[in-house]
Design a protein around this motif. Structure first.
Motif, PDB file in Angstrom:
ATOM      1  N   TYR A  62     -14.250   6.957   4.592  1.00 15.24           N
ATOM      2  CA  TYR A  62     -12.859   7.160   4.588  1.00 15.24           C
ATOM      3  C   TYR A  62     -11.566   6.385   3.577  1.00 15.24           C
ATOM      4  O   TYR A  62     -12.167   5.770   3.253  1.00 15.24           O
ATOM      5  CB  TYR A  62     -12.265   6.638   6.061  1.00 15.24           C
ATOM      6  N   GLU A  63     -10.570   6.813   3.746  1.00 17.92           N
ATOM      7  CA  GLU A  63      -9.500   6.057   3.005  1.00 17.92           C
ATOM      8  C   GLU A  63      -7.987   6.042   3.588  1.00 17.92           C
ATOM      9  O   GLU A  63      -7.717   7.283   4.074  1.00 17.92           O
ATOM     10  CB  GLU A  63      -9.282   6.786   1.398  1.00 17.92           C
ATOM     11  N   LEU A  64      -7.589   5.085   3.856  1.00 17.54           N
ATOM     12  CA  LEU A  64      -6.207   5.087   4.143  1.00 17.54           C
ATOM     13  C   LEU A  64      -5.373   4.575   3.086  1.00 17.54           C
ATOM     14  O   LEU A  64      -5.562   3.899   2.308  1.00 17.54           O
ATOM     15  CB  LEU A  64      -6.049   3.859   5.214  1.00 17.54           C
ATOM     16  N   ALA A  65      -4.340   5.309   2.955  1.00 18.31           N
ATOM     17  CA  ALA A  65      -3.619   5.039   1.774  1.00 18.31           C
ATOM     18  C   ALA A  65      -2.150   4.721   2.219  1.00 18.31           C
ATOM     19  O   ALA A  65      -1.361   5.513   3.018  1.00 18.31           O
ATOM     20  CB  ALA A  65      -3.226   6.632   0.987  1.00 18.31           C
ATOM     21  N   PHE A  66      -1.891   3.618   1.965  1.00 15.75           N
ATOM     22  CA  PHE A  66      -0.441   3.162   2.490  1.00 15.75           C
ATOM     23  C   PHE A  66       0.648   3.131   1.507  1.00 15.75           C
ATOM     24  O   PHE A  66       0.602   2.637   0.305  1.00 15.75           O
ATOM     25  CB  PHE A  66      -0.721   1.649   2.913  1.00 15.75           C
ATOM     26  N   HIS A  67       1.765   3.939   1.671  1.00 16.76           N
ATOM     27  CA  HIS A  67       2.980   4.115   0.757  1.00 16.76           C
ATOM     28  C   HIS A  67       3.605   2.705   0.889  1.00 16.76           C
ATOM     29  O   HIS A  67       4.899   2.908   1.294  1.00 16.76           O
ATOM     30  CB  HIS A  67       3.577   5.406   1.205  1.00 16.76           C
ATOM     31  N   VAL A  68       3.354   1.727   0.366  1.00 17.48           N
ATOM     32  CA  VAL A  68       4.331   0.573   0.469  1.00 17.48           C
ATOM     33  C   VAL A  68       5.409   0.481  -0.455  1.00 17.48           C
ATOM     34  O   VAL A  68       6.332  -0.281  -0.142  1.00 17.48           O
ATOM     35  CB  VAL A  68       3.163  -0.649   0.394  1.00 17.48           C
ATOM     36  N   GLY A  69       5.289   1.087  -1.619  1.00 20.41           N
ATOM     37  CA  GLY A  69       6.656   1.217  -2.520  1.00 20.41           C
ATOM     38  C   GLY A  69       7.566   1.785  -1.782  1.00 20.41           C
ATOM     39  O   GLY A  69       8.833   0.972  -1.868  1.00 20.41           O
ATOM     40  N   ASP A  70       7.493   2.807  -1.240  1.00 13.72           N
ATOM     41  CA  ASP A  70       8.908   3.353  -0.332  1.00 13.72           C
ATOM     42  C   ASP A  70       9.075   2.400   0.580  1.00 13.72           C
ATOM     43  O   ASP A  70      10.307   2.327   0.821  1.00 13.72           O
ATOM     44  CB  ASP A  70       8.209   4.799  -0.041  1.00 13.72           C
ATOM     45  N   TYR A  71       8.161   1.751   1.422  1.00 15.19           N
ATOM     46  CA  TYR A  71       8.661   0.846   2.349  1.00 15.19           C
ATOM     47  C   TYR A  71       9.332  -0.221   2.019  1.00 15.19           C
ATOM     48  O   TYR A  71      10.644  -0.734   2.350  1.00 15.19           O
ATOM     49  CB  TYR A  71       7.317   0.208   2.960  1.00 15.19           C
ATOM     50  N   PHE A  72       8.946  -1.050   0.880  1.00 10.00           N
ATOM     51  CA  PHE A  72       9.479  -2.081   0.260  1.00 10.00           C
ATOM     52  C   PHE A  72      11.016  -1.578  -0.358  1.00 10.00           C
ATOM     53  O   PHE A  72      12.071  -2.336  -0.169  1.00 10.00           O
ATOM     54  CB  PHE A  72       8.763  -2.826  -0.820  1.00 10.00           C
ATOM     55  N   PRO A  82       7.644   1.225 -13.276  1.00  8.01           N
ATOM     56  CA  PRO A  82       6.672   1.662 -11.846  1.00  8.01           C
ATOM     57  C   PRO A  82       6.659   0.182 -11.124  1.00  8.01           C
ATOM     58  O   PRO A  82       6.509  -0.697 -11.675  1.00  8.01           O
ATOM     59  CB  PRO A  82       5.577   2.398 -12.196  1.00  8.01           C
ATOM     60  N   ALA A  83       6.669   0.388  -9.783  1.00 12.65           N
ATOM     61  CA  ALA A  83       6.324  -0.987  -8.847  1.00 12.65           C
ATOM     62  C   ALA A  83       4.942  -1.164  -9.198  1.00 12.65           C
ATOM     63  O   ALA A  83       4.062  -0.467  -9.604  1.00 12.65           O
ATOM     64  CB  ALA A  83       6.546  -0.209  -7.482  1.00 12.65           C
ATOM     65  N   PHE A  84       4.688  -2.537  -9.098  1.00 10.12           N
ATOM     66  CA  PHE A  84       3.138  -3.118  -9.169  1.00 10.12           C
ATOM     67  C   PHE A  84       2.318  -2.577  -8.253  1.00 10.12           C
ATOM     68  O   PHE A  84       1.267  -1.900  -8.641  1.00 10.12           O
ATOM     69  CB  PHE A  84       3.496  -4.732  -9.200  1.00 10.12           C
ATOM     70  N   LEU A  85       2.822  -2.199  -6.877  1.00 13.59           N
ATOM     71  CA  LEU A  85       2.188  -1.738  -5.840  1.00 13.59           C
ATOM     72  C   LEU A  85       3.077  -0.656  -5.328  1.00 13.59           C
ATOM     73  O   LEU A  85       4.137  -0.823  -4.794  1.00 13.59           O
ATOM     74  CB  LEU A  85       1.715  -2.716  -4.683  1.00 13.59           C
ATOM     75  N   ASP A  86       2.262   0.563  -5.138  1.00 14.01           N
ATOM     76  CA  ASP A  86       3.059   1.774  -4.773  1.00 14.01           C
ATOM     77  C   ASP A  86       2.358   2.279  -3.515  1.00 14.01           C
ATOM     78  O   ASP A  86       2.863   2.280  -2.489  1.00 14.01           O
ATOM     79  CB  ASP A  86       3.342   2.751  -5.839  1.00 14.01           C
ATOM     80  N   VAL A  87       1.088   2.738  -3.946  1.00 12.52           N
ATOM     81  CA  VAL A  87       0.312   3.559  -3.038  1.00 12.52           C
ATOM     82  C   VAL A  87      -1.085   2.556  -2.741  1.00 12.52           C
ATOM     83  O   VAL A  87      -1.417   2.259  -3.884  1.00 12.52           O
ATOM     84  CB  VAL A  87       0.112   4.717  -2.925  1.00 12.52           C
ATOM     85  N   VAL A  88      -1.095   1.934  -1.654  1.00 14.29           N
ATOM     86  CA  VAL A  88      -2.482   0.969  -1.725  1.00 14.29           C
ATOM     87  C   VAL A  88      -3.638   1.723  -0.730  1.00 14.29           C
ATOM     88  O   VAL A  88      -3.275   2.095   0.315  1.00 14.29           O
ATOM     89  CB  VAL A  88      -2.116  -0.221  -0.973  1.00 14.29           C
TER      90      VAL A  88
END
Length: 118
Positions: A62-72, A82-88
């Motif tokens: 499985y994979e969970l993709a967290f959209h942390v760039g949008d959150y921050f 580009p952001a250092f972390l965008d989708v983790v």
């Protein structure tokens, strides 16, 4: 009850990360991805319901993709482009369909960590 859950903590602010979009996918034969669920974390940084539960929790990759760039960005954090972390993406295996798999994400704009929680 067997289930898959998650929790997102914003380690830069020291609080749960509310409003993080995430996508849960399952891989067949290690290559073909099927999106199972798209949701957003609540005020406690969790989802309102388990991501998978009961018979839907099957052995596999499985994979969970967290959209942390949008959150921050929504939190007013100025990120480079580009952001250092965008989708983790966190890719993990489920071996025991009767187990409880909890996949927390601890994240800042510059780092993240995870583990199998309880």
């Amino acid at each position: 009850m067997p289930r898959l859950s998650t929790h997102v903590l914003d380690t830069a602010s020291g609080r749960p990360a509310a409003g993080v979009a995430l996508v849960l996918s399952r891989f067949s034969d290690g290559r073909h991805r099927t999106v199972l669920l798209q949701t957003v974390t609540n005020a406690d940084g969790r989802t309102d319901a388990p991501l998978l539960g009961g018979e839907a929790l099957q052995p596999g990759l499985y994979e969970l993709a967290f959209h942390v760039g949008d959150y921050f960005r929504q939190q007013g954090v100025v990120l480079p482009e580009p952001a250092f972390l965008d989708v983790v993406p966190i890719r993990f295996g489920i071996a025991d369909p009767q187990g409880h798999y909890h996949v927390p994400l601890l994240v800042s704009p510059w780092s993240f960590s995870t583990y199998r929680g309880s």
